[in-house]
Design a protein around this motif. Structure first.
Motif, PDB file in Angstrom:
ATOM      1  N   LYS A 157      -9.079   6.726   2.367  1.00 36.03           N
ATOM      2  CA  LYS A 157      -9.907   7.633   1.741  1.00 36.03           C
ATOM      3  C   LYS A 157     -10.818   7.024   0.716  1.00 36.03           C
ATOM      4  O   LYS A 157     -10.146   6.389   0.143  1.00 36.03           O
ATOM      5  CB  LYS A 157      -8.850   8.670   1.131  1.00 36.03           C
ATOM      6  CG  LYS A 157      -9.507   9.930   0.512  1.00 36.03           C
ATOM      7  CD  LYS A 157      -8.461  10.759  -0.108  1.00 36.03           C
ATOM      8  CE  LYS A 157      -7.841  10.051  -1.421  1.00 36.03           C
ATOM      9  NZ  LYS A 157      -8.807  10.032  -2.359  1.00 36.03           N
ATOM     10  N   LYS A 166      -8.898   3.676  -0.617  1.00 38.95           N
ATOM     11  CA  LYS A 166      -7.325   3.431  -1.165  1.00 38.95           C
ATOM     12  C   LYS A 166      -6.629   3.957   0.347  1.00 38.95           C
ATOM     13  O   LYS A 166      -7.091   4.903   0.742  1.00 38.95           O
ATOM     14  CB  LYS A 166      -6.896   4.453  -2.023  1.00 38.95           C
ATOM     15  CG  LYS A 166      -7.305   3.847  -3.618  1.00 38.95           C
ATOM     16  CD  LYS A 166      -6.679   4.674  -4.647  1.00 38.95           C
ATOM     17  CE  LYS A 166      -6.970   4.213  -5.848  1.00 38.95           C
ATOM     18  NZ  LYS A 166      -6.521   5.034  -7.089  1.00 38.95           N
ATOM     19  N   ARG A 168      -3.891   5.742   2.514  1.00 38.17           N
ATOM     20  CA  ARG A 168      -2.903   6.984   2.116  1.00 38.17           C
ATOM     21  C   ARG A 168      -2.508   7.226   3.214  1.00 38.17           C
ATOM     22  O   ARG A 168      -2.939   7.122   4.532  1.00 38.17           O
ATOM     23  CB  ARG A 168      -3.857   8.045   1.438  1.00 38.17           C
ATOM     24  CG  ARG A 168      -4.281   7.817   0.218  1.00 38.17           C
ATOM     25  CD  ARG A 168      -3.251   7.770  -0.750  1.00 38.17           C
ATOM     26  NE  ARG A 168      -3.695   7.670  -2.304  1.00 38.17           N
ATOM     27  CZ  ARG A 168      -3.616   6.415  -3.012  1.00 38.17           C
ATOM     28  NH1 ARG A 168      -3.233   5.260  -2.268  1.00 38.17           N
ATOM     29  NH2 ARG A 168      -3.887   6.366  -4.301  1.00 38.17           N
ATOM     30  N   TYR A 169      -1.054   7.823   3.315  1.00 41.91           N
ATOM     31  CA  TYR A 169      -0.609   8.426   4.367  1.00 41.91           C
ATOM     32  C   TYR A 169      -0.816   9.776   4.517  1.00 41.91           C
ATOM     33  O   TYR A 169      -0.678  10.624   3.748  1.00 41.91           O
ATOM     34  CB  TYR A 169       0.875   8.051   4.375  1.00 41.91           C
ATOM     35  CG  TYR A 169       1.886   8.850   5.286  1.00 41.91           C
ATOM     36  CD1 TYR A 169       2.020   8.163   6.542  1.00 41.91           C
ATOM     37  CD2 TYR A 169       2.511   9.936   5.340  1.00 41.91           C
ATOM     38  CE1 TYR A 169       2.552   8.659   7.540  1.00 41.91           C
ATOM     39  CE2 TYR A 169       3.300  10.563   6.169  1.00 41.91           C
ATOM     40  CZ  TYR A 169       3.374   9.755   7.547  1.00 41.91           C
ATOM     41  OH  TYR A 169       4.020  10.188   8.569  1.00 41.91           O
ATOM     42  N   TYR A 179      -1.968  14.230   1.729  1.00 40.92           N
ATOM     43  CA  TYR A 179      -2.126  12.948   1.801  1.00 40.92           C
ATOM     44  C   TYR A 179      -1.218  12.149   0.694  1.00 40.92           C
ATOM     45  O   TYR A 179      -1.057  13.005  -0.435  1.00 40.92           O
ATOM     46  CB  TYR A 179      -3.444  12.217   1.823  1.00 40.92           C
ATOM     47  CG  TYR A 179      -4.373  12.771   0.367  1.00 40.92           C
ATOM     48  CD1 TYR A 179      -4.123  11.980  -0.835  1.00 40.92           C
ATOM     49  CD2 TYR A 179      -5.049  13.762   0.744  1.00 40.92           C
ATOM     50  CE1 TYR A 179      -4.945  12.385  -1.914  1.00 40.92           C
ATOM     51  CE2 TYR A 179      -5.966  14.075  -0.604  1.00 40.92           C
ATOM     52  CZ  TYR A 179      -5.747  13.498  -1.601  1.00 40.92           C
ATOM     53  OH  TYR A 179      -6.649  13.744  -2.833  1.00 40.92           O
ATOM     54  N   HIS A 180      -0.406  11.146   1.000  1.00 37.93           N
ATOM     55  CA  HIS A 180       0.601  10.622   0.160  1.00 37.93           C
ATOM     56  C   HIS A 180       0.392   9.077  -0.022  1.00 37.93           C
ATOM     57  O   HIS A 180      -0.562   8.590   0.728  1.00 37.93           O
ATOM     58  CB  HIS A 180       2.197  10.755   0.670  1.00 37.93           C
ATOM     59  CG  HIS A 180       2.353  12.193   1.163  1.00 37.93           C
ATOM     60  ND1 HIS A 180       3.237  13.004   0.676  1.00 37.93           N
ATOM     61  CD2 HIS A 180       1.701  13.076   2.168  1.00 37.93           C
ATOM     62  CE1 HIS A 180       3.095  14.187   1.193  1.00 37.93           C
ATOM     63  NE2 HIS A 180       2.262  13.988   2.359  1.00 37.93           N
ATOM     64  N   VAL A 181       0.866   8.543  -1.156  1.00 36.16           N
ATOM     65  CA  VAL A 181       0.730   6.956  -1.450  1.00 36.16           C
ATOM     66  C   VAL A 181       1.231   6.337  -0.109  1.00 36.16           C
ATOM     67  O   VAL A 181       0.676   5.198   0.504  1.00 36.16           O
ATOM     68  CB  VAL A 181       1.443   6.527  -2.682  1.00 36.16           C
ATOM     69  CG1 VAL A 181       1.510   5.219  -2.838  1.00 36.16           C
ATOM     70  CG2 VAL A 181       0.712   7.388  -3.842  1.00 36.16           C
ATOM     71  N   SER A 182       2.505   6.767   0.382  1.00 37.69           N
ATOM     72  CA  SER A 182       3.025   6.140   1.640  1.00 37.69           C
ATOM     73  C   SER A 182       3.873   7.418   2.236  1.00 37.69           C
ATOM     74  O   SER A 182       3.973   8.230   1.877  1.00 37.69           O
ATOM     75  CB  SER A 182       4.026   4.964   1.076  1.00 37.69           C
ATOM     76  OG  SER A 182       5.169   5.615   0.582  1.00 37.69           O
ATOM     77  N   LYS A 189      -0.251  13.539  -2.938  1.00 36.71           N
ATOM     78  CA  LYS A 189      -1.326  13.620  -4.019  1.00 36.71           C
ATOM     79  C   LYS A 189      -2.583  14.512  -4.043  1.00 36.71           C
ATOM     80  O   LYS A 189      -3.321  14.502  -4.885  1.00 36.71           O
ATOM     81  CB  LYS A 189      -1.978  11.943  -3.664  1.00 36.71           C
ATOM     82  CG  LYS A 189      -0.923  11.202  -4.125  1.00 36.71           C
ATOM     83  CD  LYS A 189      -0.449  11.013  -5.683  1.00 36.71           C
ATOM     84  CE  LYS A 189       0.359   9.775  -5.957  1.00 36.71           C
ATOM     85  NZ  LYS A 189       0.676   9.848  -7.513  1.00 36.71           N
TER      86      LYS A 189
END
Length: 351
Positions: A157, A166, A168-169, A179-182, A189
């Motif tokens: 993203k 970055k 993102r998951y 979307y999440h960091v992992s 996030k």
């Protein structure tokens, strides 16, 4: 002596034949994107296509699709007869026999990237033919009502302010794309409500040297996201478009607060909307959320009929003790505001 099958049609005779064929229902628009008045054809597939899609067909190779102009090229008797026997409608019963539920076909205004992936899926990978799905088990084809499209995976993203990229998951669930960091990070996030999305399409050109990028457009922001491949891009765009179509076609009409069980709403909020922490006078307040994010969720998931009605639902959550104002020590000012700058705290999930 030239045999009848070797006879070539050209000029006025060819023009007359093609006018006749284009007058057949279904042949007067592109077999792939529905652009009107196609001037090209695949002589090997028996379909008429527009100039944009004809370029994609050429890239597939003549072993998949042999492209000819209906005005400039010479046509053999056998080729003309095959076009008579086939045509766009009949071809669709083969190549589009198993389109997924709520599938959204790329249209004339969509990017050539999206059209290309659709065409490759149809003719190169034979993704929508009966043959491709003949081995599917009964578990893969449930007999009940179709489920809301769901998709998850890693994407890259671009930032909104600082234009860095970055990983993102991302997870598409219901009417929300989060979307999440992992994949192990439960706290989102960010969340995009599909009810606010006005456009989902591939970027027509490379973006800073990056391929396979697509955009998600809302009134407040344009999200730029990069997929791992053309097929991955196509899968995400189609999943979001299908989810939007599903929401429009299958969910009931908008609801009012009186039709909602407040306890169920509070139980779903902690997983349905982005939760964050609020620092107030050196104190950390957990389980906070933006007023506007809650309204988006109420409309997209609960199908509340309007933003005003969603605000009334927010006020009911406050009145019944499920939510409080997170911007004051004593929770004063207990109105519910549809704003990203007004934070509320989720106090409990059942009453």
């Amino acid at each position: 002596m030239e045999s009848p099958s070797d006879e070539l049609f050209k000029g006025d005779r060819l023009a007359s034949i093609m006018r006749e064929l284009l007058a057949v229902p279904g042949n007067n628009c592109c077999a792939d994107c529905c652009e009107q008045e196609p001037r090209w054809a695949s002589a090997s597939l028996g379909i008429f296509v527009c100039i944009a899609c004809s370029g994609v067909h050429r890239s597939l190779g003549v072993h998949v699709s042999r492209v000819k102009s209906i005005q400039l090229d010479h046509w053999s008797r056998d080729e003309v007869q095959f076009m008579r026997d086939q045509g766009n409608v009949k071809a669709a019963t083969v190549w589009e026999a198993r389109l997924p539920p709520f599938f959204v076909r790329p249209g004339p205004a969509d990017s050539i990237v999206l059209k290309e992936q659709f065409i490759r899926a149809k003719y190169e990978h034979k993704l929508y033919t009966l043959l491709a799905t003949a081995a599917a088990s009964a578990a893969d084809s449930p007999s009940g009502p179709p489920l809301l499209p769901h998709k998850a995976g890693m994407l890259t993203k671009q930032g909104a302010v600082v234009k860095n990229w970055k990983r993102r998951y991302f997870e598409l669930s219901g009417s929300l794309l989060s979307y999440h960091v992992s994949d192990k990070d439960a706290e989102a996030k960010g969340v995009i409500s599909l009810t606010d999305v006005t456009l989902v399409d591939a970027m027509p050109t490379l973006l800073n040297g990056r391929a396979f990028c697509f955009q998600i457009v809302t009134a407040s922001r344009t999200w730029i996201i990069q997929a791992a491949s053309g097929q991955d891009l196509y899968g995400w765009v189609q999943a979001m478009r299908s989810a939007q179509k599903f929401l429009c076609m299958t969910l009931p009409a908008g609801k009012k607060v009186a039709q909602i069980d407040i306890r169920l709403v509070s139980a779903q909020m902690s997983t349905g909307i982005p939760i964050q922490k609020r620092k107030l006078n050196r104190r950390v307040i957990p389980n906070c959320f933006q007023g506007s994010a809650a309204v988006d969720w109420m409309i997209g998931v609960l199908r509340i009929e309007s933003r005003d009605e969603a605000v009334r639902l927010g006020k009911a959550l406050i009145d019944q003790g499920f939510v409080r104002n997170a911007d004051s020590e004593d929770g004063a000012f207990q109105e519910f505001i549809d704003s990203p700058f007004q934070l509320y705290q989720l106090l409990k999930t059942s009453g």
